[in-house]
Design a protein around this motif. Sequence first.
Motif, mmCIF file in Angstrom:
data_model
loop_
_atom_site.group_PDB
_atom_site.id
_atom_site.type_symbol
_atom_site.label_atom_id
_atom_site.label_comp_id
_atom_site.label_asym_id
_atom_site.label_seq_id
_atom_site.Cartn_x
_atom_site.Cartn_y
_atom_site.Cartn_z
ATOM 1 N N ILE A 163 0.863 -1.186 0.000
ATOM 2 C CA ILE A 163 0.000 0.000 0.000
ATOM 3 C C ILE A 163 0.897 1.232 0.000
ATOM 4 O O ILE A 163 1.744 1.401 0.889
ATOM 5 N N CYS A 185 -7.591 3.999 -0.893
ATOM 6 C CA CYS A 185 -6.411 3.179 -0.619
ATOM 7 C C CYS A 185 -5.820 2.738 -1.949
ATOM 8 O O CYS A 185 -6.536 2.205 -2.808
ATOM 9 N N ASN A 186 -4.502 2.965 -2.147
ATOM 10 C CA ASN A 186 -3.848 2.616 -3.405
ATOM 11 C C ASN A 186 -2.650 1.715 -3.115
ATOM 12 O O ASN A 186 -1.924 1.926 -2.135
ATOM 13 N N ILE A 195 -8.098 -4.312 -3.763
ATOM 14 C CA ILE A 195 -8.302 -3.594 -2.504
ATOM 15 C C ILE A 195 -9.632 -4.035 -1.910
ATOM 16 O O ILE A 195 -10.685 -3.936 -2.559
ATOM 17 N N TRP A 197 -12.206 -3.643 1.467
ATOM 18 C CA TRP A 197 -12.542 -2.833 2.646
ATOM 19 C C TRP A 197 -13.354 -3.659 3.636
ATOM 20 O O TRP A 197 -14.231 -4.431 3.257
ATOM 21 N N THR A 212 -15.097 -4.420 -2.339
ATOM 22 C CA THR A 212 -13.885 -4.307 -3.143
ATOM 23 C C THR A 212 -13.872 -2.993 -3.911
ATOM 24 O O THR A 212 -14.903 -2.560 -4.435
ATOM 25 N N ILE A 214 -10.921 0.654 -4.906
ATOM 26 C CA ILE A 214 -9.904 1.575 -4.390
ATOM 27 C C ILE A 214 -10.516 2.561 -3.405
ATOM 28 O O ILE A 214 -9.918 2.887 -2.381
ATOM 29 N N CYS A 231 -8.340 -1.225 4.948
ATOM 30 C CA CYS A 231 -8.176 -1.543 3.528
ATOM 31 C C CYS A 231 -7.048 -2.564 3.416
ATOM 32 O O CYS A 231 -5.961 -2.379 3.970
ATOM 33 N N ALA A 233 -4.770 -4.928 0.760
ATOM 34 C CA ALA A 233 -4.334 -5.165 -0.618
ATOM 35 C C ALA A 233 -3.833 -6.604 -0.717
ATOM 36 O O ALA A 233 -2.979 -7.021 0.067
ATOM 37 N N SER A 242 -2.066 -4.168 4.680
ATOM 38 C CA SER A 242 -3.291 -3.518 5.137
ATOM 39 C C SER A 242 -2.978 -2.254 5.922
ATOM 40 O O SER A 242 -1.894 -2.108 6.488
#
Length: 576
Positions: A163, A185-186, A195, A197, A212, A214, A231, A233, A242
């Motif tokens: 992340i 979140c990237n 990603i 959540w 799911t 970004i 979040c 990844a 996360s």
Amino acid sequence: MLDIADRSSYRSLRWMAMLMLVLFVQGTAPSPSHYQDSNYLEEDKYTPGFVTLGQKYSIAVGSTVVLPCKINETENSGQYVLAWKRGTAVLTAASVKVTVNPRIRLMPVQGQADQPSGSLSSGYNLEIRDVKTTDNGSYICQIGSMEPKEIVHQLEVLVPPTIIAVSPESRKLDIHKGSPVQLACNATGNPQPKIIWSRRNNLLPTGEPNKTGIAFLVPHANRHSSGHYKCTADNRVGQPDSREIVVNVLYPPEIEVEQQTVHSGVGHEAQLVCIVHAEPAPNVIWYKETTQLGTTEQHSQQVRGNKHSLIIRNVTRSDLGNYTCQASNSLGKDRGTLNLSGLPTVCYFDSPTLSSYRDQYNISWTVQSYSPIEEYRLFYRLQSASKNHLLHGTIHDKPLDNHIYSHSGYGLHSGSGYNPGGHHGSEQWENVVIPEMLANYHGMRGGGMYYNSPYSYQPGIRHRTSFQLKNLQPGSNYEARVQARNEHGWNRLSSIFHFSTRSEDMELEPSAQPAVHGAGLLDKGLLGLGSSDAAAPYFHKSSTCGAVLLALLALAVAMVASQQPLLPPLTGGLSA
């Protein structure tokens, strides 16, 4: 000196030969099209071919990969050069490593027998240690001949998720109620991470366990939107990455009253509870009517999380009444109202819905009261076939309001509209007033009956009472409601209860022992109230059956011993 010169000349010749070899592998040799009209393209049965095929390798970063390259051995295979290239860069030529990359190693393959043909193969495998993302790409194994032959391996380096950015950057968001919550979140990785959540120890505001994407959006925040959002990844390479973002929704107090009416009694303890939600934390004040309450020996306040309680010890009559819990913070205020009542709770019926008889029904109910019950009022009526919809609990003709008319005395009363023959064609509510025969003193008021009992009655909180309804219509449906009164007044009417009589009486097997009748049961005839079946109800208090029976036995023995009549004549009588 001559030997040194010879060795120097040898090294120079060797490097010149290597240079010519590299130039040849890189394509300096004439192209096959140059010899299009010659015999150079004729199939040479002595030219080696590849045993391995080109393929794709997906390797996690940091791992080691070996790219195979084997050719079949022929009589002239030693005359051909096997080289590794990446693009136009030559990595190895024959057994010589050309690249300076320390992570690349050449691994010779000598005289291996291939299955199932059993022919011998040789070659050079290329090993790459500690694979990096820069190692992505195509790797070519080539046989240096007039018509170059080659195989291509594709190397894909897999990278665990990382992340790289979250929004808000502080990972904490304070927001007012009604405003939108926007989180982002990237992440990077190969393949591209997904990603996901979620919220710690809770579902998302949408009711889903995860979502799911970004970005994550809550259009209108409320107190249920607060929490720790995570979040994560994940691309199934290595461990997921996360981050947590704390969302704190600011809002004025919101009060939920745990119990609108709290029943208690003089000398008992009562607890009034308000559930208060607020952010920032609220200040809670309790009021009795309009008087603010503080902490005393009798009144104390308790806070456990969102639960705010007012505890009243040793309740007095003056404590009964309305209370208010008021909560306030910088964003507003709210209040909840409660009632501390000495009235009985609402009665609920607990008898079977189907009678054992065709024209009688023993109806029973339970009520809680901290003070002795003084009397009940039972309402019942026949439900006609056209009123079956009343089974759903709605009365459409002449609804019975939540009010009981006062009576001058205690006793058994039949309300107007009672039909001695048991026919209720008018569907009027019939009512019977039933006194509580045993009070917390020795004796019973009303009807002129009085007796001394050696057993004192200790009233409890839970009271259960039964009443025998007679002269009912066989195979019919009835509905009933009941109400109770103590020293503080009448409680609310109960919900409608439905019961039915049988078409024929049940056949009962004779008991092995004689049944005991009258334990806690008083017949209207015994009270000298007449013999009419229309007004001959039975009632008993199951919780005091044993005490009543023993009291009656003791009274009989005492009366016989003193040669006095068992029951004194009734004075005043009870109205039928």
